[in-house]
Enzyme design. Structure first.
Site, PDB file in Angstrom:
ATOM      1  N   GLY A  43       7.771 -22.653  30.499  1.00 57.38           N
ATOM      2  CA  GLY A  43       6.792 -22.180  31.474  1.00 57.38           C
ATOM      3  C   GLY A  43       5.690 -21.394  30.784  1.00 57.38           C
ATOM      4  CB  ALA A  44       4.473 -18.647  30.121  1.00 58.66           C
ATOM      5  CD  GLU A 103       8.790 -13.851  25.108  1.00 59.74           C
ATOM      6  OE1 GLU A 103       8.593 -14.871  25.791  1.00 59.74           O
ATOM      7  OE2 GLU A 103       9.916 -13.547  24.652  1.00 59.74           O
ATOM      8  CG  ASN A 104       3.513 -16.672  21.486  1.00 56.86           C
ATOM      9  OD1 ASN A 104       4.563 -17.045  20.999  1.00 56.86           O
ATOM     10  ND2 ASN A 104       2.814 -17.419  22.319  1.00 56.86           N
ATOM     11  CG  HIS A 163       9.178 -13.339  32.586  1.00 61.29           C
ATOM     12  ND1 HIS A 163      10.468 -13.042  32.946  1.00 61.29           N
ATOM     13  CD2 HIS A 163       9.262 -13.917  31.365  1.00 61.29           C
ATOM     14  CE1 HIS A 163      11.293 -13.430  31.995  1.00 61.29           C
ATOM     15  NE2 HIS A 163      10.583 -13.970  31.019  1.00 61.29           N
ATOM     16  CD  GLU A 164       6.363 -15.474  29.633  1.00 57.30           C
ATOM     17  OE1 GLU A 164       6.750 -15.016  28.539  1.00 57.30           O
ATOM     18  OE2 GLU A 164       7.066 -16.240  30.326  1.00 57.30           O
ATOM     19  CD  GLU A 177      13.636 -14.587  28.186  1.00 61.66           C
ATOM     20  OE1 GLU A 177      13.155 -14.305  29.299  1.00 61.66           O
ATOM     21  OE2 GLU A 177      12.928 -14.817  27.181  1.00 61.66           O
TER      22      GLU A 177
HETATM   23 ZN   LIG Z   1      11.158 -14.588  29.128  1.00 63.20          ZN
END
Ligand SMILES: [Zn+2]
Length: 879
Positions: free
Chosen positions: A267-268, A270-271, A303-304, A326
């Site tokens: 989905g995405a 988080e870099n 979330h990210e 997570e």
């Molecule tokens: Zn995550």
């Protein structure tokens, strides 16, 4: 690099890294025919490691090694060993510089791990083990380094060059090329590395933090998507503000960037400072996105962003600890979404997913604890158990400690472990230390797989005016785990008197002041609780707000459920009572004849929901949804899908016919025509209107058809347009169906996210069949290389069109197996996920199970199976 017998990795074999990397200097030369990566590492021996062999091992995958230097001197072939998936240098000094030059081909990377190209742009996905597809490196999260990254590319084709941190230098190069250098001051594991190069437009905004720092916010998208960024940007600012207010977490870099990418496995991601999103999880406008999409985007952006602390500043020691970041972050984003909208509705949505899909996972061959102890392919462990059950586990700590002590615990956790790679146990320890609570038994939630069953029996003693609850818990066996210990379960409950009023709860022998709700703590296999001063047998409201991820076994009567549906002050339990009643009615019809009577009180309960405008309309919108087929299947012991489908359809037809007038009135009452807004009231109105429409079309109502056609043409937003489209697609009005589908496609064919909706409405329609799904795969807009398209056609068919997927001739299973085999060659991660529905073959009645198993065997027998699919298929066939 792919082998037919992948190795299993065990938590018990964890050793600290023998070598640490303090600094990484990267230089990327990007070309159309490939990319050259120059990586210089500052390496030193880890003083905490017992390994004194002097042997350095680096991970790699699909790399061409072009150069290798130690402290500036070329290494001769005899001084190192390139094993393909590993680069070994048998003798290295205590401290040294290592330069590795590799050549990779991002344009041919269909796995979408490491560096690859999507719609003409370069982008990366390094979690979990993608960095090793870029260069040789100790690819494990407990090696944290400071990164400096220089990107060089053709200026015309790639005017935007991005990486983590702050941009410190840029300039021109010969031959129309240019470069940008990025420096990230925070040490990070390589899975948080990111690079983007492309022709993108930039949307800018800013955010002032709680200490007055001005943060530069930037979104990068393809030019055609420039008008779809506002919602994500607003969501980002709300998330930043919320994380300061609720968790005291401030953003740390000067820039925060979001990039939208069409081809993305997840989905995405988080870099650090450079979040990369699947386009479908970030781009939205009123014309192209539904309410559900808007809400999903807000949740994923949050979330990210939240990961910047829970994941990046404090990261995982190893991948067994994945739920450390997570579970905690999903908990945080669900708190955030609840604060932004309706708390009860958010809880209902989370629990629906958990009970339908995570409970299924917990009961199947891939069942694993929130902190697994072994795996073959870590990509297979990005599961509902790690994410959703992991979030429930954190939520239970929040319930046990209360919000203030929980906050104290999270402050301690961030303070104690900032800049470290730690374990779930460190998280629990911080919560214990801050609160003084003993969470020893609670830790079993991390160690034991399976969904606990809490069995509740009650007795009322009129003479003593005492109401007794006997509560037992069992944790079922799961593959490789038997004889489990009791877990620490917070069990929230209330009791309702005969007048529907909540009783003040007073436990015998307990000094606490009477309260209308109690959280009982279950820590043993069985407990008895006696409530005193109870004047008449009460109705229990159990597991309020779903206070623990367990199944409750209590012999509800339909009277009790109807009573709770209208009286329970806990919104979640009110909804749940309605679900239980509907499940009970549908289940009773599964084995009954076609003329069996349908519970008349169900009709009156639904009539009440449709007509009492004094009720919370957001809750009503949820209560009007019948339990899904997937949930009914999950609850059944040896499900026969066609019977379940027919029983559910009968109930729906019956309700729709009996409540036709009320549905029409509900439709008109909620057909506002006001300006489109994303408030929970307005979302509830649209949900109610579209639910009513769906039911009317379900029974082929002519007036409903008129309304649907009008709504389709007049809608000023995608929620209503898609609601009308879906109602028509799920009806018997075939001509209308074809016409609106064509019109819809003509209008939106250039918008990939809308085309995905168009695909899923068809592949998920219970009126559709396998031939139609195959036809969609032949459609010009279908693309095997794009995971969203694969999911919206094949994934949605197998996950939502259950009657067709579980056709008794086995055609649905053979179809899915065929697609998994095909996709495994190009994208193993997505192929393994796609195979999931087949893995539960043991649960089903033999009419299904044998054919599901046979389909799995055809996958197993494929030559050169990836490690991802190998693990899933072999585990589900084993034993
Ligand atoms: Zn995550």
């Amino acid at each position: 690099m792919r082998t037919n017998q992948p190795q299993t990795v065990y938590l018990s074999e964890y050793r600290v890294p023998a070598y640490l990397v303090d600094h990484v200097d990267l230089r990327f030369e990007l070309f159309e025919e490939g990319a050259r990566v120059h990586s210089t590492l500052a390496v030193r021996r880890n003083p905490e490691s017992a390994d004194t062999s002097g042997r350095l091992e680096l991970d790699g995958d699909s790399l061409v090694l072009e150069g290798l230097q130690l402290d500036g001197r070329d290494l001769e072939p005899g001084q190192y060993e390139n094993q393909g998936d590993r680069l070994v240098i048998p003798e290295v000094p205590e401290q040294f510089g290592l330069t590795v030059v590799t050549w990779i081909e991002p344009q041919n990377n269909t796995r979408l791990e490491g560096l690859y190209k999507s719609s003409g742009m370069f982008c990366t996905q390094c979690e979990a083990e993608g960095f090793r597809c870029i260069t040789f490196f100790p690819d494990r999260p407990d090696v944290m380094a400071r990164f400096r990254t220089r990107i060089e590319a053709d200026r015309a084709g790639y005017p935007v060059l991005l990486s983590n941190g702050n941009d410190v230098e840029r300039g021109e190069l010969e031959g129309g090329r240019h470069f940008v250098t990025w420096e990230d001051p925070f040490p990070k594991p390589c899975y948080l590395f990111a690079l983007v190069a492309g022709d993108l437009v930039e949307k800018r905004d800013s955010f002032r933090t709680c200490t007055g720092r001005e943060i530069d916010l930037r979104m990068y998208v393809e030019p055609r998507n420039a008008d779809k960024c506002d919602h994500a940007m607003d969501s980002l600012k709300r998330s930043m503000r919320w994380d300061e207010a609720i968790y005291g977490r401030e953003y740390d870099l000067d820039i925060f960037m979001i990039v939208a990418v069409d081809d993305f496995n997840m989905g995405a991601m988080e870099n650090k400072g450079l979040n990369i999103f699947n386009s479908s999880c970030v781009l939205a406008s009123q014309d192209t996105a539904t309410d559900a999409t808007f809400q999903r985007i807000e949740a994923i952006v949050a979330h990210e962003y939240f990961h910047n602390w829970s994941g990046n500043r404090v990261t995982c020691r190893d991948w067994f600890q994945l739920s450390l970041k997570e579970g905690f972050t999903v908990f945080r984003d669900s708190q955030f979404s609840a604060d932004m909208g309706s708390t009860t509705v958010k809880r209902i949505e989370d629990v629906t997913l958990l009970r339908t899909a995570q409970f299924a996972e917990d009961g199947g061959p891939m069942a694993h604890p929130v902190r697994p102890s072994f795996y073959m392919e870590i990509s297979n462990f990005y599961t509902l158990t790690i994410y959703e059950k992991g979030a429930e586990v954190v939520r239970m700590i929040h319930t046990l400690l209360g919000p203030d002590l929980f906050r104290k615990g999270s402050d301690l956790y961030f303070e104690r472990h900032d800049g470290q790679a730690v374990t779930t146990d460190d998280f629990v320890k911080a919560m214990e230390d801050a609160s003084g609570r003993d969470l020893t038994r609670f830790r079993r939630w991390y160690e034991q797989a399976g969904t606990p069953v809490v069995t509740v029996r009650d007795e009322y003693d009129e003479a003593r005016q005492v109401y007794r609850l006997d509560i037992r818990q069992t944790v079922p066996d799961t593959p490789g785990q038997t004889g489990k210990q009791p877990q620490h379960i917070p069990f929230a409950l209330g009791l309702l008197g005969t007048d529907g009023q909540p009783l003040a709860l007073k436990l015998v022998g307990d000094d606490a002041l009477p309260a209308e709700q109690r959280v009982l703590e279950l820590t043993e296999a069985s407990h008895s609780f006696e409530f005193e001063g109870v004047a008449a047998r009460p109705v229990p409201s159990l597991l309020r707000d779903f206070s623990a991820p367990v199944r409750v076994d209590y012999p509800w009567t339909r009277e009790q459920l109807l009573f709770l549906m209208s009286h329970d002050p806990d919104g979640f339990n009110r909804w749940d009572a309605g679900q239980r009643l509907a499940v009970d009615v549908i289940e009773s019809l599964v084995d009954a004849g076609e003329d069996a009577e349908i519970e008349p009180r169900l009709v009156s309960a639904y009539r009440h929901l449709l007509t009492d405008e004094g009720l919370d309309q957001a809750l009503v919108a949820k209560m009007l949804q019948l339990p899904s087929e997937a949930y009914l299947i999950e609850l059944a012991a040896a499900p026969r899908v066609q019977q379940i489908y027919r029983a559910r359809t009968r109930v729906m037809d019956h309700l729709a016919a009996a409540l036709r007038e009320e549905l029409l009135a509900c439709y008109h009452r909620n057909n506002g025509g006001a300006e489109y807004r994303l408030t929970s009231d307005d979302i509830a109105r649209r949900t109610l209107r579209n639910t009513a429409l769906g039911w009317l079309l379900q029974i082929g109502d002519a007036e409903g058809r008129e309304l649907a056609l009008r709504q389709y043409h007049d809608a000023d937003n995608m929620t209503d347009r898609l609601g009308a489209l879906r109602a028509l697609v799920n009806s018997d009005y075939h001509e209308d169906r074809e016409q609106v589908l064509d019109a819809f496609y003509q209008r939106w064919q250039d918008d990939p996210q809308v085309v995905e909706l168009w695909f899923s409405v068809q592949s998920g329609s219970t009126r559709g069949n396998l031939e139609q799904v195959r036809a969609l795969m032949e459609h010009a807009a279908f693309d095997w290389k794009n995971p969203n398209k694969v999911r919206s056609v094949i994934g949605v068919f197998a996950g939502q069109n259950l009657a067709a997927f579980h056709a008794e001739d086995g055609s649905g299973y053979r179809f899915l197996a065929e697609q998994v085999r095909h996709l495994d060659a190009s994208n193993p991660q997505i192929a393994a996920r796609l195979a999931t529905p087949l893995t539960r073959w043991r649960k089903f009645a033999s009419v299904h199970g044998e054919q599901m198993k046979a389909a799995l065997e055809t996958i197993r027998d494929r030559e050169g199976l990836s490690r991802d699919v190998y693990e899933v298929v072999h585990k589900s066939l084993a034993g």
